[in-house]
Design an enzyme around this catalytic site. Structure first.
Site, PDB file in Angstrom:
ATOM      1  CD  GLU A 167       0.983   5.272 -13.250  1.00  0.00           C
ATOM      2  OE1 GLU A 167       1.656   5.270 -12.200  1.00  0.00           O
ATOM      3  OE2 GLU A 167       0.877   4.274 -13.989  1.00  0.00           O
ATOM      4  CD  GLU A 168      -1.786   8.541 -10.055  1.00  0.00           C
ATOM      5  OE1 GLU A 168      -1.111   7.536  -9.832  1.00  0.00           O
ATOM      6  OE2 GLU A 168      -3.020   8.503 -10.260  1.00  0.00           O
TER       7      GLU A 168
ATOM      8  CG  ASP B 215      -2.833   1.227 -12.208  1.00  0.00           C
ATOM      9  OD1 ASP B 215      -1.822   1.794 -12.619  1.00  0.00           O
ATOM     10  OD2 ASP B 215      -3.323   0.201 -12.719  1.00  0.00           O
TER      11      ASP B 215
ATOM     12  CG  ASP C 204       4.716   6.380 -11.725  1.00  0.00           C
ATOM     13  OD1 ASP C 204       4.845   5.157 -11.916  1.00  0.00           O
ATOM     14  OD2 ASP C 204       3.894   6.873 -10.915  1.00  0.00           O
TER      15      ASP C 204
ATOM     16  CG  ASP D  32      -0.502   6.525  -6.162  1.00  0.00           C
ATOM     17  OD1 ASP D  32      -1.227   5.560  -6.467  1.00  0.00           O
ATOM     18  OD2 ASP D  32       0.743   6.476  -6.130  1.00  0.00           O
TER      19      ASP D  32
ATOM     20  CG  LEU E 194       4.367   7.143  -4.227  1.00  0.00           C
ATOM     21  CD1 LEU E 194       5.745   7.748  -3.929  1.00  0.00           C
ATOM     22  CD2 LEU E 194       3.426   7.495  -3.085  1.00  0.00           C
ATOM     23  CG  ASP E 195       6.588   2.534 -10.082  1.00  0.00           C
ATOM     24  OD1 ASP E 195       5.745   2.244 -10.944  1.00  0.00           O
ATOM     25  OD2 ASP E 195       7.378   1.707  -9.586  1.00  0.00           O
TER      26      ASP E 195
ATOM     27  CD  GLU F  14       5.525   3.140 -14.786  1.00  0.00           C
ATOM     28  OE1 GLU F  14       5.318   2.240 -15.622  1.00  0.00           O
ATOM     29  OE2 GLU F  14       4.893   3.218 -13.705  1.00  0.00           O
TER      30      GLU F  14
HETATM   31  P1  P6P Z   1       3.137  -7.094 -10.953  1.00  0.00           P
HETATM   32  C1  P6P Z   1       3.753  -1.523  -9.272  1.00  0.00           C
HETATM   33  O1  P6P Z   1       2.343  -1.626  -9.273  1.00  0.00           O
HETATM   34  C2  P6P Z   1       4.223  -1.585 -10.719  1.00  0.00           C
HETATM   35  O2  P6P Z   1       3.643  -0.579 -11.478  1.00  0.00           O
HETATM   36  C3  P6P Z   1       5.745  -1.506 -10.775  1.00  0.00           C
HETATM   37  O3  P6P Z   1       6.271  -0.709  -9.765  1.00  0.00           O
HETATM   38  C4  P6P Z   1       6.153  -2.958 -10.625  1.00  0.00           C
HETATM   39  O4  P6P Z   1       7.385  -3.248 -11.252  1.00  0.00           O
HETATM   40  C5  P6P Z   1       5.018  -3.705 -11.319  1.00  0.00           C
HETATM   41  O5  P6P Z   1       3.864  -2.862 -11.265  1.00  0.00           O
HETATM   42  C6  P6P Z   1       4.683  -5.009 -10.603  1.00  0.00           C
HETATM   43  O6  P6P Z   1       3.638  -5.613 -11.356  1.00  0.00           O
HETATM   44  O7  P6P Z   1       2.169  -7.436 -12.053  1.00  0.00           O
HETATM   45  O8  P6P Z   1       4.346  -7.996 -10.957  1.00  0.00           O
HETATM   46  O9  P6P Z   1       2.514  -6.957  -9.580  1.00  0.00           O
END
Ligand code: P6P
Length: 326
Positions: free
Chosen positions: A93-94, A64, A111, A70, A113-114, A273
């Protein structure tokens, strides 16, 4: 009156008093996580004002795009937890590998900063964490390959219109709202319970053509008008897991991130997550599965393993499982 004076630390101490053998280390660890949350919240809330937005130009281990916040959030969590003396190791995650700390009784997964893709447009984002008892003083990936049922605590911080700290240590789910004027998380949502059934579904319908037929049948079913069964459900999807999860926790409903042709194992991560949020939702009376197996029963094979995730009100998730298991 009680709510105004009950802050996170006092609440944890009162919780801890129920366990005479408790050493207080747990309360100390939570205070460290709360400190990290306040620091991250400060940066997130001023992100629009300083040059901390935008991409670092690097990618994280899972490919990502990594935003500066992040990295800031990851380093904040890592330094505070690893130096605190309560955490022997962590997985993030990082971080490509498990991180060995000096000493401590606990392992922390997080995670940092999700939802970071939403940072630049001021959409709520969050930190997700889970806490395990250590198995060994030497920390490698194997220490994290265990079912989420072994979690001793889990929680998330949502950085939105206000910053909230939501957690469970296995005795219900409690929410605290940050009062920035005093820098304290104040009890605002004691003993959160998710409705048994909700009318909200959260999924990226842009992926409809990539889903398998059974999932399409479920989505077609819940969007078919039928007064008796309160259909159609309402679609609410922010694209930020913590924000979508938090709304459904309070209002009821189901969040879905299924596998699809682009993500054969789903997109979201099992260890830091899905498992922590599954711990929270089950403590609130809800349920989480990958469509076949409860998330809390799944054992990761690697730190960054992905999983399909269906999480929220128990009746909604069970209804989804019936469609997938037909
Ligand atoms: P999509 C944000 O990048 C994330 O990891 C989650 O927070 C979120 O639910 C999901 O991805 C959104 O993914 O494919 O719908 O953009």
């Amino acid at each position: 009156m009680e709510k105004q004076t009950m802050n996170l630390t006092r609440f944890l101490i009162e919780e801890q008093r129920k366990y005479p053998h408790a050493s207080g280390v747990f309360t100390e660890l939570f205070s460290e996580i709360a400190l990290a949350a306040k620091i991250i919240s400060r940066e997130v809330n001023k992100a629009g004002l300083v040059d901390i937005l935008g991409y670092t130009g690097s990618k994280n281990v899972t490919g990502d795009e990594v935003k500066k916040l992040d990295l800031f959030a990851n380093n904040t969590m890592k330094h505070i937890l690893c130096r605190g003396g309560n955490v022997i190791g962590l997985a993030s995650e990082e971080e490509e590998e498990a991180v060995q700390c000096e000493r401590g009784k606990y392992l922390v997964v997080f995670d940092p900063l999700d939802g970071s893709s939403n940072i630049d447009v001021n959409v709520s984002i969050g930190t997700i964490f889970g806490i395990y008892n250590k198995m060994d003083d030497f920390v490698d990936e194997k220490q994290f390959m265990r079912p989420g049922r072994e979690l001793v605590a889990a929680g998330y911080i949502i950085y939105g219109s206000s910053t909230m700290f939501v957690y469970s240590t296995g005795n219900g789910v409690h929410g605290f709202t940050l009062d920035p004027s005093v820098g304290e998380f104040i009890l605002s949502h004691k003993d959160i319970k998710i409705p048994k059934k909700g009318k909200i579904f959260s999924i990226n319908t842009g992926n409809y053509k990539k889903w398998d037929e059974k999932l399409k049948n479920y989505i077609d079913f819940i969007t078919t008008p039928d007064k008796k069964t309160q259909r159609p459900y309402s679609l609410r999807y922010i694209g930020s897991l913590v924000a979508d999860f938090h709304r459904n926790l309070l209002y009821g409903g189901i969040f879905l991130y299924p596998k699809d042709m682009a993500h054969p194992n789903g997109k979201l991560r099992l260890l830091y997550e899905a498992q922590p949020l599954a711990f929270i939702v089950e403590q609130a009376g809800g349920y989480a599965s990958d469509g076949y197996t409860p998330i809390l029963d799944k054992v990761p094979h690697d730190i960054h393993e992905r999983t399909p995730l269906f999480i929220g009100s128990i009746e909604n998730v069970k209804e989804l499982e019936q469609f997938l298991q037909k």
